[in-house]
Scaffold this motif. Sequence first.
Motif, PDB file in Angstrom:
ATOM      1  N   ARG A 157      41.069  74.478  -2.030  1.00  0.00           N
ATOM      2  CA  ARG A 157      39.669  74.077  -2.229  1.00  0.00           C
ATOM      3  C   ARG A 157      39.441  72.616  -1.860  1.00  0.00           C
ATOM      4  NH1 ARG A 157      39.797  77.542  -6.912  1.00  0.00           N
ATOM      5  NH2 ARG A 157      40.240  75.761  -8.279  1.00  0.00           N
ATOM      6  N   LEU A 158      40.522  71.839  -1.770  1.00  0.00           N
ATOM      7  CA  LEU A 158      40.404  70.443  -1.335  1.00  0.00           C
ATOM      8  C   LEU A 158      40.369  70.336   0.186  1.00  0.00           C
ATOM      9  CD1 LEU A 158      42.944  68.724  -3.782  1.00  0.00           C
ATOM     10  CD2 LEU A 158      40.456  68.935  -4.023  1.00  0.00           C
ATOM     11  N   GLY A 159      40.424  71.487   0.861  1.00  0.00           N
ATOM     12  CA  GLY A 159      40.377  71.504   2.320  1.00  0.00           C
ATOM     13  C   GLY A 159      41.746  71.486   2.973  1.00  0.00           C
ATOM     14  N   LEU A 160      42.800  71.599   2.176  1.00  0.00           N
ATOM     15  CA  LEU A 160      44.157  71.582   2.713  1.00  0.00           C
ATOM     16  C   LEU A 160      44.531  72.957   3.259  1.00  0.00           C
ATOM     17  CD1 LEU A 160      45.702  69.640  -0.278  1.00  0.00           C
ATOM     18  CD2 LEU A 160      45.413  68.724   2.029  1.00  0.00           C
ATOM     19  N   LYS A 161      45.257  72.961   4.357  1.00  0.00           N
ATOM     20  CA  LYS A 161      45.713  74.215   4.949  1.00  0.00           C
ATOM     21  C   LYS A 161      47.094  74.536   4.374  1.00  0.00           C
ATOM     22  CE  LYS A 161      45.944  76.681   9.335  1.00  0.00           C
ATOM     23  NZ  LYS A 161      45.834  76.577  10.816  1.00  0.00           N
ATOM     24  N   ILE A 162      47.215  75.719   3.750  1.00  0.00           N
ATOM     25  CA  ILE A 162      48.396  76.064   2.971  1.00  0.00           C
ATOM     26  C   ILE A 162      49.141  77.236   3.607  1.00  0.00           C
ATOM     27  CG2 ILE A 162      49.266  76.539   0.658  1.00  0.00           C
ATOM     28  CD1 ILE A 162      47.413  74.144   0.654  1.00  0.00           C
ATOM     29  N   ALA A 163      50.465  77.131   3.653  1.00  0.00           N
ATOM     30  CA  ALA A 163      51.328  78.250   4.031  1.00  0.00           C
ATOM     31  C   ALA A 163      52.080  78.708   2.789  1.00  0.00           C
ATOM     32  CB  ALA A 163      52.324  77.819   5.104  1.00  0.00           C
ATOM     33  N   VAL A 164      52.095  80.022   2.554  1.00  0.00           N
ATOM     34  CA  VAL A 164      52.827  80.593   1.413  1.00  0.00           C
ATOM     35  C   VAL A 164      53.890  81.534   1.948  1.00  0.00           C
ATOM     36  CG1 VAL A 164      52.679  82.005  -0.674  1.00  0.00           C
ATOM     37  CG2 VAL A 164      50.844  80.380  -0.130  1.00  0.00           C
ATOM     38  N   VAL A 165      55.132  81.226   1.659  1.00  0.00           N
ATOM     39  CA  VAL A 165      56.275  82.025   2.106  1.00  0.00           C
ATOM     40  C   VAL A 165      56.947  82.633   0.882  1.00  0.00           C
ATOM     41  CG1 VAL A 165      58.514  81.985   3.262  1.00  0.00           C
ATOM     42  CG2 VAL A 165      56.654  80.537   4.106  1.00  0.00           C
ATOM     43  N   GLY A 166      57.164  83.937   0.908  1.00  0.00           N
ATOM     44  CA  GLY A 166      57.889  84.572  -0.183  1.00  0.00           C
ATOM     45  C   GLY A 166      57.162  85.744  -0.803  1.00  0.00           C
ATOM     46  N   ARG A 171      44.572  89.375  -2.239  1.00  0.00           N
ATOM     47  CA  ARG A 171      43.257  89.009  -1.702  1.00  0.00           C
ATOM     48  C   ARG A 171      43.406  87.831  -0.740  1.00  0.00           C
ATOM     49  NH1 ARG A 171      43.683  86.310  -6.519  1.00  0.00           N
ATOM     50  NH2 ARG A 171      42.784  84.214  -6.636  1.00  0.00           N
ATOM     51  N   GLU A 172      42.427  87.708   0.132  1.00  0.00           N
ATOM     52  CA  GLU A 172      42.424  86.589   1.067  1.00  0.00           C
ATOM     53  C   GLU A 172      41.891  85.337   0.374  1.00  0.00           C
ATOM     54  OE1 GLU A 172      40.442  87.298   4.705  1.00  0.00           O
ATOM     55  OE2 GLU A 172      41.649  89.046   5.259  1.00  0.00           O
ATOM     56  N   ILE A 173      42.501  84.196   0.701  1.00  0.00           N
ATOM     57  CA  ILE A 173      42.065  82.916   0.150  1.00  0.00           C
ATOM     58  C   ILE A 173      41.821  81.974   1.322  1.00  0.00           C
ATOM     59  CG2 ILE A 173      42.657  80.983  -1.353  1.00  0.00           C
ATOM     60  CD1 ILE A 173      44.586  82.866  -2.816  1.00  0.00           C
ATOM     61  N   LYS A 174      40.661  81.377   1.348  1.00  0.00           N
ATOM     62  CA  LYS A 174      40.310  80.477   2.445  1.00  0.00           C
ATOM     63  C   LYS A 174      41.320  79.336   2.551  1.00  0.00           C
ATOM     64  CE  LYS A 174      36.533  77.624   4.252  1.00  0.00           C
ATOM     65  NZ  LYS A 174      35.172  77.077   4.018  1.00  0.00           N
TER      66      LYS A 174
END
Length: 297
Positions: A157-166, A171-174
Amino acid sequence: MSIKIAVEVSGKSFLPEAHVYKKRFLSLGFKCDIVPKDDYTPDSYDAVVLFHGFHPFWKKYPRFIIGEYHSLSVGRFSRVKDLIKRILNVKADFLVFLNKEVRDLMWFSESDNHVFRGMGFYPSARKSKNFQSREFDVVYCGSERAGVVREVEKLARLGLKIAVVGFYSDREIKNVKFFGRLSSKDAGDVVNNSRFGLNYTPDVFPLNIQDSTKVIEYCGAGIGVITNRYYWVNEFERRWNGKFISLDSIAHSSDIFDYEYVVPDVSELEWDVVVDSMFEKISAKLAPSDNRFSKNF
Protein backbone atom coordinates in the motif's frame (compact mmCIF):
# COMPACT_ATOMS: atom_id res chain seq x y z
CA MET A 1 32.80 -51.42 -0.62
CA SER A 2 31.70 -47.77 -0.41
CA ILE A 3 29.15 -46.93 2.26
CA LYS A 4 25.80 -45.92 0.76
CA ILE A 5 23.81 -43.17 2.50
CA ALA A 6 20.20 -42.07 2.08
CA VAL A 7 19.12 -38.51 2.85
CA GLU A 8 15.39 -38.81 3.47
CA VAL A 9 13.15 -35.88 2.58
CA SER A 10 9.43 -35.17 2.77
CA GLY A 11 7.61 -33.54 -0.12
CA LYS A 12 6.17 -30.96 2.30
CA SER A 13 9.51 -29.73 3.58
CA PHE A 14 11.96 -27.30 2.01
CA LEU A 15 15.35 -28.70 2.96
CA PRO A 16 18.27 -27.00 1.18
CA GLU A 17 20.60 -28.81 3.58
CA ALA A 18 19.67 -32.14 1.97
CA HIS A 19 21.48 -31.11 -1.21
CA VAL A 20 24.40 -29.74 0.82
CA TYR A 21 24.69 -33.08 2.61
CA LYS A 22 24.61 -35.07 -0.60
CA LYS A 23 27.34 -32.95 -2.12
CA ARG A 24 29.53 -33.30 0.98
CA PHE A 25 28.98 -37.07 1.34
CA LEU A 26 29.93 -37.57 -2.32
CA SER A 27 33.06 -35.42 -1.91
CA LEU A 28 34.13 -37.63 1.00
CA GLY A 29 33.88 -40.77 -1.11
CA PHE A 30 30.53 -42.07 0.12
CA LYS A 31 27.63 -42.94 -2.14
CA CYS A 32 24.57 -40.82 -1.43
CA ASP A 33 21.00 -40.41 -2.69
CA ILE A 34 18.23 -38.02 -1.71
CA VAL A 35 15.21 -40.26 -1.23
CA PRO A 36 11.49 -39.60 -0.56
CA LYS A 37 10.18 -40.57 2.87
CA ASP A 38 8.40 -43.95 2.89
CA ASP A 39 9.37 -44.60 -0.73
CA TYR A 40 12.81 -46.22 -0.63
CA THR A 41 14.23 -49.58 0.42
CA PRO A 42 16.10 -49.27 3.75
CA ASP A 43 18.07 -52.45 3.10
CA SER A 44 19.60 -50.77 0.04
CA TYR A 45 21.46 -48.28 2.27
CA ASP A 46 23.99 -48.52 5.07
CA ALA A 47 23.07 -45.21 6.71
CA VAL A 48 20.31 -42.63 6.62
CA VAL A 49 19.80 -38.98 7.52
CA LEU A 50 16.36 -38.42 9.08
CA PHE A 51 14.96 -34.91 9.49
CA HIS A 52 12.58 -35.47 12.45
CA GLY A 53 9.46 -35.27 12.14
CA PHE A 54 8.07 -38.47 13.30
CA HIS A 55 10.08 -41.60 12.58
CA PRO A 56 8.65 -44.34 14.83
CA PHE A 57 11.07 -46.91 16.17
CA TRP A 58 8.99 -49.84 14.91
CA LYS A 59 9.64 -49.02 11.25
CA LYS A 60 12.66 -50.34 9.39
CA TYR A 61 15.66 -48.07 8.73
CA PRO A 62 19.24 -48.48 7.49
CA ARG A 63 21.70 -49.69 10.10
CA PHE A 64 23.27 -46.34 11.01
CA ILE A 65 20.94 -43.42 11.72
CA ILE A 66 21.80 -39.71 11.72
CA GLY A 67 18.83 -37.96 13.32
CA GLU A 68 18.18 -34.21 13.04
CA TYR A 69 16.08 -32.19 15.44
CA HIS A 70 16.08 -28.82 13.78
CA SER A 71 12.87 -27.37 15.11
CA LEU A 72 10.33 -27.78 17.88
CA SER A 73 6.62 -28.40 17.44
CA VAL A 74 4.27 -25.43 17.18
CA GLY A 75 0.61 -24.88 17.94
CA ARG A 76 -1.60 -26.48 20.56
CA PHE A 77 -0.07 -29.25 22.68
CA SER A 78 3.35 -28.55 21.15
CA ARG A 79 5.24 -29.85 24.17
CA VAL A 80 3.15 -33.02 24.17
CA LYS A 81 3.98 -33.51 20.49
CA ASP A 82 7.69 -33.08 21.24
CA LEU A 83 7.48 -35.57 24.09
CA ILE A 84 5.81 -38.13 21.84
CA LYS A 85 8.55 -37.65 19.26
CA ARG A 86 11.21 -38.03 21.94
CA ILE A 87 9.73 -41.28 23.22
CA LEU A 88 8.65 -42.91 19.97
CA ASN A 89 11.22 -41.73 17.42
CA VAL A 90 13.84 -44.29 16.44
CA LYS A 91 17.05 -43.96 18.43
CA ALA A 92 19.77 -42.34 16.34
CA ASP A 93 23.47 -43.25 16.37
CA PHE A 94 24.36 -39.61 15.79
CA LEU A 95 22.26 -36.50 16.45
CA VAL A 96 22.21 -33.02 14.92
CA PHE A 97 20.46 -30.15 16.73
CA LEU A 98 19.75 -26.59 15.61
CA ASN A 99 21.08 -25.25 18.90
CA LYS A 100 21.43 -26.04 22.59
CA GLU A 101 17.87 -24.87 23.31
CA VAL A 102 16.38 -27.41 20.90
CA ARG A 103 18.57 -30.18 22.36
CA ASP A 104 17.58 -29.39 25.92
CA LEU A 105 13.89 -28.89 25.14
CA MET A 106 13.83 -32.28 23.39
CA TRP A 107 15.12 -33.81 26.64
CA PHE A 108 18.54 -34.84 25.30
CA SER A 109 21.70 -34.49 27.37
CA GLU A 110 25.21 -33.51 26.29
CA SER A 111 26.98 -36.23 24.29
CA ASP A 112 29.98 -36.85 22.06
CA ASN A 113 27.57 -38.22 19.48
CA HIS A 114 25.88 -34.95 18.60
CA VAL A 115 26.62 -31.57 17.01
CA PHE A 116 24.84 -28.23 16.69
CA ARG A 117 24.22 -27.05 13.14
CA GLY A 118 22.50 -23.78 12.30
CA MET A 119 21.09 -22.70 8.96
CA GLY A 120 23.26 -21.46 6.10
CA PHE A 121 23.11 -19.98 2.62
CA TYR A 122 24.53 -20.69 -0.81
CA PRO A 123 27.37 -18.24 -1.65
CA SER A 124 26.06 -17.86 -5.20
CA ALA A 125 23.26 -15.82 -3.62
CA ARG A 126 25.69 -12.90 -3.40
CA LYS A 127 25.96 -12.52 -7.17
CA SER A 128 23.54 -9.62 -7.47
CA LYS A 129 22.34 -7.13 -10.04
CA ASN A 130 22.90 -3.40 -9.76
CA PHE A 131 20.66 -2.07 -6.98
CA GLN A 132 18.77 0.42 -9.14
CA SER A 133 17.99 -2.07 -11.91
CA ARG A 134 16.27 -4.63 -9.71
CA GLU A 135 12.64 -5.40 -10.48
CA PHE A 136 11.31 -5.66 -6.91
CA ASP A 137 11.62 -3.31 -3.97
CA VAL A 138 11.05 -6.00 -1.35
CA VAL A 139 11.15 -9.80 -1.34
CA TYR A 140 9.64 -12.16 1.22
CA CYS A 141 11.17 -15.61 0.89
CA GLY A 142 9.70 -18.22 3.22
CA SER A 143 6.63 -20.07 4.41
CA GLU A 144 3.21 -18.57 5.02
CA ARG A 145 2.74 -17.67 8.66
CA ALA A 146 0.10 -15.77 10.56
CA GLY A 147 0.61 -12.06 9.88
CA VAL A 148 2.88 -12.35 6.83
CA VAL A 149 0.27 -11.42 4.21
CA ARG A 150 -0.88 -8.52 6.41
CA GLU A 151 2.66 -7.10 6.51
CA VAL A 152 3.11 -7.63 2.77
CA GLU A 153 -0.13 -5.74 2.11
CA LYS A 154 0.98 -2.85 4.32
CA LEU A 155 4.20 -2.46 2.34
CA ALA A 156 2.39 -2.82 -0.99
CA ARG A 157 0.00 0.00 0.00
CA LEU A 158 3.05 2.27 0.30
CA GLY A 159 3.61 1.74 -3.43
CA LEU A 160 6.40 -0.81 -3.02
CA LYS A 161 6.66 -3.66 -5.51
CA ILE A 162 6.79 -6.95 -3.58
CA ALA A 163 7.90 -10.46 -4.55
CA VAL A 164 6.66 -13.37 -2.41
CA VAL A 165 8.49 -16.68 -2.72
CA GLY A 166 7.32 -19.80 -0.92
CA PHE A 167 3.52 -19.71 -1.14
CA TYR A 168 0.55 -18.37 -3.07
CA SER A 169 -2.23 -16.16 -1.74
CA ASP A 170 -5.86 -17.00 -2.48
CA ARG A 171 -6.38 -13.46 -3.78
CA GLU A 172 -4.57 -10.93 -5.90
CA ILE A 173 -2.89 -8.01 -4.12
CA LYS A 174 -1.88 -4.88 -5.99
CA ASN A 175 1.92 -4.48 -6.36
CA VAL A 176 2.52 -8.07 -5.15
CA LYS A 177 3.72 -11.00 -7.27
CA PHE A 178 3.45 -14.49 -5.75
CA PHE A 179 5.96 -17.03 -7.08
CA GLY A 180 4.97 -20.02 -4.97
CA ARG A 181 7.63 -22.61 -4.10
CA LEU A 182 10.84 -22.34 -6.10
CA SER A 183 14.12 -24.21 -6.22
CA SER A 184 16.97 -22.74 -4.18
CA LYS A 185 18.54 -21.36 -7.36
CA ASP A 186 15.34 -19.74 -8.64
CA ALA A 187 14.53 -18.32 -5.20
CA GLY A 188 18.04 -16.86 -5.10
CA ASP A 189 17.44 -15.22 -8.47
CA VAL A 190 14.36 -13.44 -7.11
CA VAL A 191 16.27 -12.32 -4.00
CA ASN A 192 19.04 -10.99 -6.24
CA ASN A 193 16.41 -9.06 -8.21
CA SER A 194 15.14 -7.30 -5.06
CA ARG A 195 16.42 -4.31 -3.09
CA PHE A 196 15.39 -5.37 0.42
CA GLY A 197 14.37 -8.54 2.20
CA LEU A 198 11.33 -8.88 4.48
CA ASN A 199 11.45 -11.14 7.53
CA TYR A 200 8.31 -11.69 9.56
CA THR A 201 8.27 -14.30 12.30
CA PRO A 202 5.54 -14.32 14.95
CA ASP A 203 7.04 -13.53 18.33
CA VAL A 204 5.89 -16.81 19.84
CA PHE A 205 7.79 -19.79 21.18
CA PRO A 206 9.47 -21.75 19.61
CA LEU A 207 9.58 -19.71 16.39
CA ASN A 208 11.27 -16.80 18.17
CA ILE A 209 14.34 -18.87 19.17
CA GLN A 210 14.90 -20.63 15.85
CA ASP A 211 17.13 -19.54 12.96
CA SER A 212 15.50 -17.43 10.27
CA THR A 213 16.90 -18.86 7.05
CA LYS A 214 15.54 -15.90 5.11
CA VAL A 215 17.48 -13.35 7.21
CA ILE A 216 20.70 -15.31 6.66
CA GLU A 217 20.01 -15.51 2.91
CA TYR A 218 19.21 -11.79 2.67
CA CYS A 219 22.48 -10.93 4.40
CA GLY A 220 24.33 -13.40 2.19
CA ALA A 221 22.86 -11.64 -0.83
CA GLY A 222 23.92 -8.25 0.52
CA ILE A 223 20.46 -6.70 0.79
CA GLY A 224 19.01 -4.69 3.68
CA VAL A 225 16.70 -6.48 6.09
CA ILE A 226 13.20 -5.35 7.09
CA THR A 227 11.95 -7.25 10.13
CA ASN A 228 9.66 -7.42 13.11
CA ARG A 229 11.35 -7.71 16.49
CA TYR A 230 11.83 -10.88 18.53
CA TYR A 231 14.58 -12.71 20.41
CA TRP A 232 16.43 -14.52 17.61
CA VAL A 233 16.58 -11.63 15.13
CA ASN A 234 17.73 -9.22 17.84
CA GLU A 235 20.50 -11.59 18.90
CA PHE A 236 21.52 -12.23 15.29
CA GLU A 237 21.71 -8.50 14.56
CA ARG A 238 23.81 -7.94 17.69
CA ARG A 239 26.14 -10.90 17.18
CA TRP A 240 26.86 -10.15 13.52
CA ASN A 241 26.96 -6.35 13.90
CA GLY A 242 24.07 -5.72 11.55
CA LYS A 243 21.50 -2.94 11.48
CA PHE A 244 17.98 -3.84 10.33
CA ILE A 245 14.92 -1.61 10.00
CA SER A 246 11.96 -2.48 12.23
CA LEU A 247 8.58 -2.96 10.57
CA ASP A 248 6.82 -0.87 13.19
CA SER A 249 8.96 2.16 12.28
CA ILE A 250 7.84 2.26 8.64
CA ALA A 251 5.15 4.78 7.68
CA HIS A 252 6.31 5.78 4.18
CA SER A 253 8.32 4.09 1.43
CA SER A 254 11.06 6.66 1.99
CA ASP A 255 11.59 5.20 5.48
CA ILE A 256 12.82 2.02 3.80
CA PHE A 257 14.91 3.66 1.07
CA ASP A 258 16.54 6.25 3.35
CA TYR A 259 17.38 3.92 6.23
CA GLU A 260 21.09 3.35 6.96
CA TYR A 261 21.22 -0.44 6.80
CA VAL A 262 24.25 -2.40 7.88
CA VAL A 263 24.34 -5.77 6.10
CA PRO A 264 26.73 -7.99 8.08
CA ASP A 265 29.39 -10.21 6.57
CA VAL A 266 27.97 -13.71 7.08
CA SER A 267 30.54 -15.63 5.04
CA GLU A 268 30.98 -17.94 8.03
CA LEU A 269 27.40 -19.04 7.44
CA GLU A 270 27.96 -20.32 3.91
CA TRP A 271 26.68 -23.88 3.81
CA ASP A 272 30.10 -25.44 3.18
CA VAL A 273 31.45 -23.71 6.29
CA VAL A 274 28.41 -24.46 8.46
CA VAL A 275 28.62 -28.22 7.88
CA ASP A 276 32.40 -28.56 8.22
CA SER A 277 32.62 -29.54 11.89
CA MET A 278 29.50 -31.63 11.59
CA PHE A 279 30.95 -33.73 8.78
CA GLU A 280 34.25 -34.18 10.58
CA LYS A 281 32.37 -36.04 13.28
CA ILE A 282 30.00 -37.88 10.94
CA SER A 283 32.73 -39.10 8.60
CA ALA A 284 34.68 -40.40 11.61
CA LYS A 285 31.61 -42.40 12.66
CA LEU A 286 31.12 -43.77 9.17
CA ALA A 287 34.80 -44.53 8.48
CA PRO A 288 35.84 -48.22 8.45
CA SER A 289 38.19 -47.50 11.37
CA ASP A 290 35.14 -46.89 13.56
CA ASN A 291 34.59 -50.37 14.95
CA ARG A 292 31.12 -49.59 16.26
CA PHE A 293 29.90 -48.90 12.74
CA SER A 294 32.08 -51.21 10.64
CA LYS A 295 31.19 -54.26 12.72
CA ASN A 296 27.70 -54.07 11.18
CA PHE A 297 29.07 -54.93 7.71
